[in-house]
Design a protein around this motif. Structure first.
Motif, PDB file in Angstrom:
ATOM      1  N   SER A 117      -4.218 -18.337  17.004  1.00 51.88           N
ATOM      2  CA  SER A 117      -3.683 -17.171  16.405  1.00 51.88           C
ATOM      3  C   SER A 117      -3.188 -17.415  15.026  1.00 51.88           C
ATOM      4  N   SER A 118      -2.353 -18.361  15.047  1.00 51.97           N
ATOM      5  CA  SER A 118      -1.973 -19.196  13.884  1.00 51.97           C
ATOM      6  C   SER A 118      -2.874 -19.431  12.843  1.00 51.97           C
ATOM      7  N   MET A 119      -3.874 -20.324  13.293  1.00 49.11           N
ATOM      8  CA  MET A 119      -4.931 -20.718  12.399  1.00 49.11           C
ATOM      9  C   MET A 119      -5.763 -19.222  11.966  1.00 49.11           C
ATOM     10  N   ALA A 120      -5.940 -18.385  12.554  1.00 52.25           N
ATOM     11  CA  ALA A 120      -6.590 -17.096  12.107  1.00 52.25           C
ATOM     12  C   ALA A 120      -5.761 -16.591  11.120  1.00 52.25           C
ATOM     13  N   GLU A 121      -4.506 -16.299  11.404  1.00 53.27           N
ATOM     14  CA  GLU A 121      -3.760 -15.713  10.331  1.00 53.27           C
ATOM     15  C   GLU A 121      -3.846 -16.580   8.988  1.00 53.27           C
ATOM     16  N   ASN A 122      -3.718 -17.703   9.128  1.00 49.79           N
ATOM     17  CA  ASN A 122      -3.708 -18.680   7.826  1.00 49.79           C
ATOM     18  C   ASN A 122      -5.023 -18.367   7.016  1.00 49.79           C
ATOM     19  N   SER A 123      -6.071 -18.121   7.917  1.00 50.90           N
ATOM     20  CA  SER A 123      -7.398 -17.937   7.315  1.00 50.90           C
ATOM     21  C   SER A 123      -7.401 -16.434   6.741  1.00 50.90           C
ATOM     22  N   LYS A 124      -6.792 -15.630   7.185  1.00 47.11           N
ATOM     23  CA  LYS A 124      -6.880 -14.291   6.604  1.00 47.11           C
ATOM     24  C   LYS A 124      -5.793 -14.189   5.174  1.00 47.11           C
ATOM     25  N   ILE A 125      -4.980 -15.099   5.331  1.00 49.53           N
ATOM     26  CA  ILE A 125      -4.342 -14.980   4.218  1.00 49.53           C
ATOM     27  C   ILE A 125      -4.974 -15.745   3.103  1.00 49.53           C
ATOM     28  N   ALA A 126      -5.780 -16.782   3.343  1.00 47.34           N
ATOM     29  CA  ALA A 126      -6.738 -17.302   2.234  1.00 47.34           C
ATOM     30  C   ALA A 126      -7.574 -16.106   1.903  1.00 47.34           C
ATOM     31  N   ILE A 127      -8.121 -15.588   2.611  1.00 42.62           N
ATOM     32  CA  ILE A 127      -9.164 -14.411   2.457  1.00 42.62           C
ATOM     33  C   ILE A 127      -8.517 -13.449   1.288  1.00 42.62           C
ATOM     34  N   ARG A 128      -7.295 -13.003   1.681  1.00 40.90           N
ATOM     35  CA  ARG A 128      -6.472 -12.011   1.143  1.00 40.90           C
ATOM     36  C   ARG A 128      -6.241 -12.511  -0.504  1.00 40.90           C
ATOM     37  N   ASN A 129      -5.811 -13.968  -0.454  1.00 43.32           N
ATOM     38  CA  ASN A 129      -5.660 -14.427  -1.715  1.00 43.32           C
ATOM     39  C   ASN A 129      -7.126 -14.638  -2.471  1.00 43.32           C
ATOM     40  N   ILE A 130      -8.061 -14.730  -1.866  1.00 44.65           N
ATOM     41  CA  ILE A 130      -9.332 -14.684  -2.828  1.00 44.65           C
ATOM     42  C   ILE A 130      -9.526 -13.395  -3.294  1.00 44.65           C
ATOM     43  N   ARG A 131      -9.356 -12.393  -2.348  1.00 45.90           N
ATOM     44  CA  ARG A 131      -9.239 -11.041  -2.965  1.00 45.90           C
ATOM     45  C   ARG A 131      -8.393 -10.594  -4.140  1.00 45.90           C
ATOM     46  N   ARG A 132      -7.312 -10.894  -4.035  1.00 46.86           N
ATOM     47  CA  ARG A 132      -6.243 -10.863  -5.086  1.00 46.86           C
ATOM     48  C   ARG A 132      -6.637 -11.338  -6.357  1.00 46.86           C
ATOM     49  N   ASP A 133      -7.309 -12.739  -6.246  1.00 38.39           N
ATOM     50  CA  ASP A 133      -7.901 -13.362  -7.450  1.00 38.39           C
ATOM     51  C   ASP A 133      -8.848 -12.628  -8.125  1.00 38.39           C
ATOM     52  N   ALA A 134      -9.731 -12.164  -7.161  1.00 33.64           N
ATOM     53  CA  ALA A 134     -10.973 -11.266  -7.762  1.00 33.64           C
ATOM     54  C   ALA A 134     -10.551 -10.182  -8.397  1.00 33.64           C
ATOM     55  N   ILE A 135      -9.538  -9.580  -7.673  1.00 31.74           N
ATOM     56  CA  ILE A 135      -9.036  -8.096  -8.406  1.00 31.74           C
ATOM     57  C   ILE A 135      -8.452  -8.541  -9.585  1.00 31.74           C
ATOM     58  N   ASP A 136      -7.906  -9.561  -9.778  1.00 37.39           N
ATOM     59  CA  ASP A 136      -7.062  -9.793 -11.257  1.00 37.39           C
ATOM     60  C   ASP A 136      -8.198 -10.303 -12.047  1.00 37.39           C
ATOM     61  N   LYS A 137      -9.123 -10.914 -11.738  1.00 37.93           N
ATOM     62  CA  LYS A 137     -10.355 -11.136 -12.580  1.00 37.93           C
ATOM     63  C   LYS A 137     -10.827  -9.762 -13.274  1.00 37.93           C
ATOM     64  N   LEU A 138     -11.042  -8.826 -12.126  1.00 40.60           N
ATOM     65  CA  LEU A 138     -11.622  -7.553 -12.561  1.00 40.60           C
ATOM     66  C   LEU A 138     -10.738  -6.908 -13.585  1.00 40.60           C
ATOM     67  N   LYS A 139      -9.502  -6.818 -13.396  1.00 39.60           N
ATOM     68  CA  LYS A 139      -8.540  -6.232 -14.231  1.00 39.60           C
ATOM     69  C   LYS A 139      -8.402  -6.809 -15.571  1.00 39.60           C
ATOM     70  N   ASN A 140      -8.558  -8.055 -15.819  1.00 38.65           N
ATOM     71  CA  ASN A 140      -8.578  -8.885 -17.072  1.00 38.65           C
ATOM     72  C   ASN A 140      -9.941  -8.412 -17.641  1.00 38.65           C
ATOM     73  N   LYS A 141     -11.125  -8.487 -16.981  1.00 34.94           N
ATOM     74  CA  LYS A 141     -12.250  -7.941 -17.763  1.00 34.94           C
ATOM     75  C   LYS A 141     -12.094  -6.594 -18.198  1.00 34.94           C
ATOM     76  N   LYS A 142     -11.367  -5.757 -17.537  1.00 36.27           N
ATOM     77  CA  LYS A 142     -11.057  -4.432 -18.064  1.00 36.27           C
ATOM     78  C   LYS A 142     -10.355  -4.180 -19.134  1.00 36.27           C
ATOM     79  N   LYS A 143      -9.103  -5.101 -19.270  1.00 38.17           N
ATOM     80  CA  LYS A 143      -8.296  -5.397 -20.297  1.00 38.17           C
ATOM     81  C   LYS A 143      -9.101  -5.976 -21.851  1.00 38.17           C
ATOM     82  N   ALA A 144     -10.088  -6.479 -21.321  1.00 36.42           N
ATOM     83  CA  ALA A 144     -10.817  -7.335 -22.558  1.00 36.42           C
ATOM     84  C   ALA A 144     -12.118  -6.178 -22.822  1.00 36.42           C
ATOM     85  N   SER A 145     -12.014  -5.202 -22.170  1.00 34.35           N
ATOM     86  CA  SER A 145     -13.086  -4.044 -22.515  1.00 34.35           C
ATOM     87  C   SER A 145     -14.540  -4.743 -22.197  1.00 34.35           C
TER      88      SER A 145
END
Length: 184
Positions: A117-145
């Motif tokens: 269970s602990s290993m699964a939770e750590n993997s989900k955290i990694a997935i959510r970090n990937i999501r966060r980074d991707a959304i940040d990149k999208l927002k930066n692209k929006k800022k840069a028009s």
């Protein structure tokens, strides 16, 4: 945008693949050559995985046999296994090394289930970090028009859909492995 989605999808796939490999290495009361995947032997000054210097096979349900191709490396393999965290004492008869896996107790099964269970939770955290980074990149692209507001929303939804898909995949892997451990 498609390149970004492909990148995060491959990163998420790698996370699931790593979790699957980690699960394969968990001792389950049965002999499994995957427990030796992370154990390396000093072979002529080079850290080498055991499966590259010896034939690793399951001779019985709970016995793993390691037969080195070069007999001079037998003691080095034995020492590497003793230093590793697999928790099994190797038995060396001068030609082969045997690892005898003990039968799992109920307490040990529960302990392994918590670890899963602990290993699964750590993997989900990694997935959510990937999501966060991707959304940040999208927002930066929006800022840069570089993309429009609609493309941003669409991209965020696609990223979230991928995140949900891979988190569900992790839950399924975890559930399957826990059932396997508890049914032994």
């Amino acid at each position: 945008m498609n390149q970004l989605l492909n990148d995060i999808k491959s990163k998420m796939e790698l996370t699931c693949e790593k979790l699957s490999n980690d699960y394969a290495a968990i001792q389950a009361g049965r002999a499994n050559p995957a427990v030796l995947d992370k154990v390396t032997v000093d072979y002529y000054g080079t850290a080498t995985p055991i499966n590259q210097v010896a034939a690793v096979s399951v001779s019985e349900a709970r016995v793993l046999t390691i037969q080195p191709w070069d007999i001079s490396v037998l003691n080095a393999i034995e020492k590497a296994i003793q230093k590793s965290d697999i928790g099994i004492n190797p038995q060396n008869d001068g030609k082969v090394i045997r690892l005898i896996f003990p039968q799992l107790t109920e307490d040990r099964r529960k302990e392994i289930a918590k670890e899963i269970s602990s290993m699964a939770e750590n993997s989900k955290i990694a997935i959510r970090n990937i999501r966060r980074d991707a959304i940040d990149k999208l927002k930066n692209k929006k800022k840069a028009s570089e993309i429009t507001e609609d493309e941003l929303k669409s991209g965020e939804k696609k990223v979230q859909d991928l995140t949900d898909k891979f988190c569900k995949n992790i839950d399924e892997l975890s559930s399957t492995k826990e059932k396997q451990i508890m049914s032994l």
